[in-house]
Design a protein around this motif. Structure first.
Motif, PDB file in Angstrom:
ATOM      1  N   TRP A  70      28.120   0.115  58.269  1.00 14.90           N
ATOM      2  CA  TRP A  70      27.803  -0.663  59.468  1.00 14.90           C
ATOM      3  C   TRP A  70      27.189   0.240  60.532  1.00 14.90           C
ATOM      4  O   TRP A  70      26.165  -0.067  61.124  1.00 14.90           O
ATOM      5  CB  TRP A  70      29.085  -1.328  59.971  1.00 14.90           C
ATOM      6  CG  TRP A  70      28.897  -2.247  61.146  1.00 14.90           C
ATOM      7  CD1 TRP A  70      27.713  -2.725  61.641  1.00 14.90           C
ATOM      8  CD2 TRP A  70      29.918  -2.799  61.976  1.00 14.90           C
ATOM      9  NE1 TRP A  70      27.946  -3.550  62.724  1.00 14.90           N
ATOM     10  CE2 TRP A  70      29.280  -3.616  62.957  1.00 14.90           C
ATOM     11  CE3 TRP A  70      31.295  -2.696  61.991  1.00 14.90           C
ATOM     12  CZ2 TRP A  70      30.010  -4.299  63.924  1.00 14.90           C
ATOM     13  CZ3 TRP A  70      32.018  -3.390  62.959  1.00 14.90           C
ATOM     14  CH2 TRP A  70      31.371  -4.168  63.914  1.00 14.90           C
ATOM     15  N   GLY A  71      27.825   1.388  60.750  1.00 10.24           N
ATOM     16  CA  GLY A  71      27.307   2.321  61.747  1.00 10.24           C
ATOM     17  C   GLY A  71      25.928   2.847  61.399  1.00 10.24           C
ATOM     18  O   GLY A  71      25.059   2.986  62.275  1.00 10.24           O
ATOM     19  N   LEU A  72      25.701   3.146  60.114  1.00  7.72           N
ATOM     20  CA  LEU A  72      24.399   3.653  59.698  1.00  7.72           C
ATOM     21  C   LEU A  72      23.300   2.615  59.914  1.00  7.72           C
ATOM     22  O   LEU A  72      22.181   2.944  60.319  1.00  7.72           O
ATOM     23  CB  LEU A  72      24.448   4.079  58.230  1.00  7.72           C
ATOM     24  CG  LEU A  72      25.267   5.348  57.925  1.00  7.72           C
ATOM     25  CD1 LEU A  72      25.326   5.602  56.424  1.00  7.72           C
ATOM     26  CD2 LEU A  72      24.654   6.554  58.641  1.00  7.72           C
ATOM     27  N   ARG A  73      23.633   1.347  59.648  1.00  4.42           N
ATOM     28  CA  ARG A  73      22.644   0.291  59.885  1.00  4.42           C
ATOM     29  C   ARG A  73      22.288   0.213  61.366  1.00  4.42           C
ATOM     30  O   ARG A  73      21.112   0.054  61.732  1.00  4.42           O
ATOM     31  CB  ARG A  73      23.202  -1.055  59.416  1.00  4.42           C
ATOM     32  CG  ARG A  73      23.343  -1.191  57.911  1.00  4.42           C
ATOM     33  CD  ARG A  73      23.991  -2.511  57.568  1.00  4.42           C
ATOM     34  NE  ARG A  73      24.305  -2.617  56.144  1.00  4.42           N
ATOM     35  CZ  ARG A  73      25.013  -3.604  55.616  1.00  4.42           C
ATOM     36  NH1 ARG A  73      25.471  -4.569  56.396  1.00  4.42           N
ATOM     37  NH2 ARG A  73      25.269  -3.632  54.323  1.00  4.42           N
ATOM     38  N   ILE A  74      23.308   0.303  62.211  1.00 12.26           N
ATOM     39  CA  ILE A  74      23.063   0.210  63.653  1.00 12.26           C
ATOM     40  C   ILE A  74      22.200   1.377  64.118  1.00 12.26           C
ATOM     41  O   ILE A  74      21.236   1.205  64.869  1.00 12.26           O
ATOM     42  CB  ILE A  74      24.405   0.172  64.414  1.00 12.26           C
ATOM     43  CG1 ILE A  74      25.166  -1.114  64.067  1.00 12.26           C
ATOM     44  CG2 ILE A  74      24.177   0.266  65.915  1.00 12.26           C
ATOM     45  CD1 ILE A  74      26.559  -1.171  64.640  1.00 12.26           C
ATOM     46  N   VAL A  75      22.558   2.586  63.657  1.00 17.98           N
ATOM     47  CA  VAL A  75      21.790   3.762  64.053  1.00 17.98           C
ATOM     48  C   VAL A  75      20.350   3.649  63.568  1.00 17.98           C
ATOM     49  O   VAL A  75      19.392   3.922  64.313  1.00 17.98           O
ATOM     50  CB  VAL A  75      22.453   5.043  63.498  1.00 17.98           C
ATOM     51  CG1 VAL A  75      21.547   6.247  63.698  1.00 17.98           C
ATOM     52  CG2 VAL A  75      23.799   5.278  64.180  1.00 17.98           C
TER      53      VAL A  75
END
Length: 838
Positions: free
Chosen positions: A387-392
């Motif tokens: 999830w965090g990687l997608r946001i970044v």
């Protein structure tokens, strides 16, 4: 509908019928249906403080008999017809009428008293509601329903009270009209009446379970998001918290305000305000409700018990509170008559206008912080990292597009920005327009490409954040079978199970075990999770004496994971057990059982079976018992061919879940009875699942049953009769011919509403899958009938459960097949009767 049916309805809910009739009759006679009571009639029949603070004594009795216009009449009628019959069913017509009298009188007097106290504060909101007059039956009807909720079962009582009280409170705080205030007060009066008069003497306070706590917190967070949205959309938004629309769903500058400021301000100010007004397009409109959408996504995660949603919920509300303080600080230095975001349009004065936007999110965050233990469901390893990687990734991509695109189309801005100006403006692109307070824009878009960059780059990031969050919260982490399958097989072979017990060994199941203190397995439950529903297959495996503890333990395990347990195709013993626990139960299938001890195919009733056996003998067709592994390649290929022909003939996918297919045949414990002639041609095949009691084979269950379309016509009767004779010789007690889904015997009881709905669905699906024809076919074996039930603790989850069951039975249904299925359901009379699985 016949006159008798209408008469029965009137007798069941006479108070409802009288109120609806009086509402429309008085409205028609007084000419109030279109626009409500006239200006001369309204003070005489409506609730209000009246001129000089004097109101007529009779208005609490007359105000429920009028409405404010045609739309209000229609909506009031719907509310009355939905709510009041429930109260009459629970309380009876006399007590319902008495409760309505108390609620309308006490609620109106108490509500007007509160309004009078608010008027002493001399605020604009209090002044507006003090000068208002209210009519409509909503207050008395909802108050009566809340009073009647005291007679409901615990689960429904808690749910009805929770939904109604939160809705009434939200409308009072965010809409803030006099009818909203009276509905809230009448609802609270109804709760008090219910506690005193409907169920007096109830002591103690029941603590909410974890699932209920999760729903409660999800509702609080959702209300905190939707309430300001209502205030932003409503035309009459005067409630004390209506100012929060500027935090959660910030509207663009008002055109009249901009025009007024342009008339009194400088040319530069006018140009800037007009530019800001141009930002009220689709992008800013969607951007303005991003906080609402994020809070709703968080609420869904809270409903599922997700620890991450709990953390996000607290953090998001703290951030919203901080932004509210930031916006208040930015606005405080601007003269009130020049404010664009928190200007003269708000109806709360002074410090309250600036403080409230920060107060409510912080209160919600504090409430969430006290309920940490209810949110312990964790995501699968790596889910939050993804999830965090997608946001970044999307944030970096959107930033690069904005910077590079801004440089390329810099001439499309009113003041061409430099590279440094674009970098400085970049953080502001990730804030909805309303959060910028009174901050001046360094540059504004003038062309189409610049507007697209300016409005949509940041919005895209937040859309991905919300979508990825919802996907993470909704994704279910289910333990794989692993070595658990071997443990289940040991339990099956060494203890006891229902006629469906062997089905828990099929692919797609996960397992929960009830373990003894020494670590040995006492019982097991096979389940699959679909859409947050933990759907089991049959009774628990193990000693029947362990069933109650197993059901309780499995339910607790599901609550820990944020799932709703649903026991599917269980027998009467387990259904009675869960009914005692307060669960809802409905019959979903009818099992046919053939006892073998005294089985003889003699007598007129067995004529069809004897005919099939005799014809098989004349055609030199024999019954051969084998397993799929031991059968020759020629036989297995023919079985596959027969099955494929049967599926293709239906034009719809083969069903799964409790209906096995070819894959489930490849099991050494599953026996096959094959009808094969002297030339080696297979005419039909049946599969039989083992049933154990205390480790001894006591029965077999029919699962897979197919016959060749151009083969021996009595193949199904022949195979079942042959399996019965062989099993009787082996000392097996009974054969289960399995259950016919959505089909049941007429036992003279229509059952609850959901049961009647399932009967309708069963009749609609008959032309497609022929479940009722299958039940009728099995009747020729003179079986005993045993109902199978579905039982779950939460009736509100039944729509999700129905969806989960449909996906379990038809996991591979395509859009085209859905259309064909719908066509068959809509026009069953035009279709020939379907061939059943026999």
């Amino acid at each position: 509908m016949t006159a008798q049916a209408w008469g029965r309805r009137i007798r069941r809910a006479p108070v409802t019928i009288i109120l609806v009739a009086a509402l429309w009759l008085l409205g028609a006679v007084s000419g109030s249906l279109l626009h409500g009571p006239s200006t001369t009639l309204l003070p005489a029949v409506g609730v209000g403080l009246g001129p000089l603070g004097q109101a007529h004594w009779w208005v609490p009795l007359t105000s429920p008999l009028w409405a404010s216009g045609l739309v209000a009449y229609l909506m009031s009628t719907v509310v009355v017809l939905l709510a009041l019959p429930q109260a009459e069913r629970l309380l009876g017509r006399r007590r319902t009428a008495a409760v309505m009298l108390i609620v309308t009188v006490v609620g109106s007097v108490a509500g007007l008293g509160i309004v009078r106290l608010l008027a002493l504060a001399r605020g604009q909101w209090a002044a507006q509601i003090a000068a208002s007059v209210a009519v409509g039956p909503g207050a008395v009807v909802l108050g009566t329903l809340l009073a009647a909720s005291a007679a409901m079962p615990v689960l429904w009582r808690r749910r009805v009270r929770l939904v109604l009280v939160v809705a009434l409170l939200m409308m009072a705080l965010y809409s803030g009209l006099l009818p909203d205030m009276l509905r809230l007060v009448s609802g609270l009066v109804g709760l008090a009446v219910g506690a005193v008069a409907v169920r007096p003497g109830r002591t103690g306070r029941r603590s909410a379970s974890r699932p209920e706590t999760r729903i409660l917190m999800a509702l609080v967070v959702a209300a905190s998001a939707v309430g300001p949205l209502i205030a932003a959309v409503a035309q009459t938004r005067i409630g004390p918290l209506s100012v929060l629309r500027f935090v959660f769903a910030s509207p663009p500058p008002d055109a009249a305000t901009v025009l007024q400021l342009c008339a009194s301000g400088t040319a530069e100010e006018c140009t800037e305000l007009q530019a800001r007004l141009r930002l009220s397009g689709i992008g800013p409109a969607v951007y303005s409700v991003i906080p609402v959408l994020l809070l709703l996504v968080t609420a869904e995660g809270l409903r599922r018990g997700r620890r991450a949603a709990w953390i996000v919920g607290i953090a998001l509300n703290v951030v919203l509170g901080a932004l509210g303080l930031f916006m208040a600080a930015q606005t405080a230095v601007v003269p009130a008559d020049q404010r664009i975001v928190l200007g003269a349009g708000t109806h709360v004065h002074g410090w309250l206008t600036l403080a409230l936007p920060a107060l409510q999110p912080l209160v919600v965050a504090a409430v969430l912080a006290t309920r940490r233990k209810a949110f312990g469901v964790r995501a699968a390893p790596g889910a939050h990292r993804r999830w965090g990687l997608r946001i970044v990734a999307v944030t970096v991509a959107a930033s690069l597009v904005y910077i590079a695109g801004g440089v390329l189309v810099r001439d499309q801005f009113d003041r061409p920005p430099t590279l440094g100006a674009l970098f400085l403006d970049l953080p502001l692109r990730f804030l909805p327009p309303g959060y910028l307070g009174e901050v001046d824009a360094a540059f504004l878009p003038a062309g189409r490409a610049a507007t697209l960059l300016y409005e949509w780059c940041g919005l895209l990031v937040w859309v991905v954040v919300g979508a990825a969050g919802l996907s993470t919260f909704a994704r279910t982490t289910v333990p794989g079978p692993g070595t658990d399958l071997a443990r289940v097989r040991r339990l099956l072979a060494g203890t006891s199970g229902s006629s469906l017990a062997h089905m828990v060994t099929w692919p797609g199941h996960s397992y929960w075990f009830l373990r003894a203190e020494d670590g040995t397995d006492r019982a097991a439950i096979g389940y699959r999770v679909i859409g947050g529903i933990a759907l089991t297959t049959g009774d628990p495996v193990g000693d029947p004496a362990e069933h109650e503890e197993a059901v309780r333990g499995f339910a607790g395990f599901c609550y820990d994971q944020g799932w709703t347990p649903c026991l599917y195709s269980v027998g009467e013993d387990v259904a009675d057990l869960t009914t005692g626990l307060g669960w809802s139960t409905v019959q979903v299938a009818e099992e046919t059982v053939l006892p073998l001890a005294a089985l003889t195919f003699t007598g007129k009733k067995w004529q069809d079976v004897r005919t099939a056996l005799n014809r098989a003998a004349k055609a030199d067709i024999r019954a051969e018992w084998t397993t799929y592994h031991d059968a020759s390649l020629a036989v297995t290929e023919q079985i596959r061919e027969i099955s494929e022909e049967w599926v293709a003939d239906k034009g719809l996918p083969e069903m799964g879940f409790t209906l096995g297919g070819l894959d489930e045949l490849d099991d050494d414990q599953v026996g096959l009875m094959i009808a094969i002639d002297a030339a080696g041609r297979v005419h039909g095949v049946t599969s039989w699942l083992p049933v154990y009691r205390d480790g001894v084979l006591v029965g077999r269950t029919l699962d897979f049953m197919r016959r060749r379309s151009d083969g021996f016509r009595g193949a199904a009767e022949f195979l079942i009769a042959s399996a019965a004779l062989r099993s009787k010789e082996e000392g097996v007690e009974a054969l289960s011919l399995s259950g016919a889904p959505l089909a049941r015997l007429d036992r003279g009881d229509a059952g609850p509403g959901l049961q009647r709905l399932l009967d309708v669905v069963g009749r609609a699906l008959e032309p497609v899958y022929g479940f009722r024809s299958l039940l009728a076919f099995k009747a020729k074996f003179q079986p005993e009938y045993r109902p199978w039930f579905m039982t779950c603790p939460d009736p509100a989850a039944l729509p999700a459960i129905g969806t989960a069951i449909g996906r379990a039975y038809l996991p591979d249904l395509t859009a085209g097949q859905v259309a064909r299925l719908g066509g068959r359901l809509l026009a069953p009379a035009e279709r020939p009767p379907a061939r059943t699985s026999v």
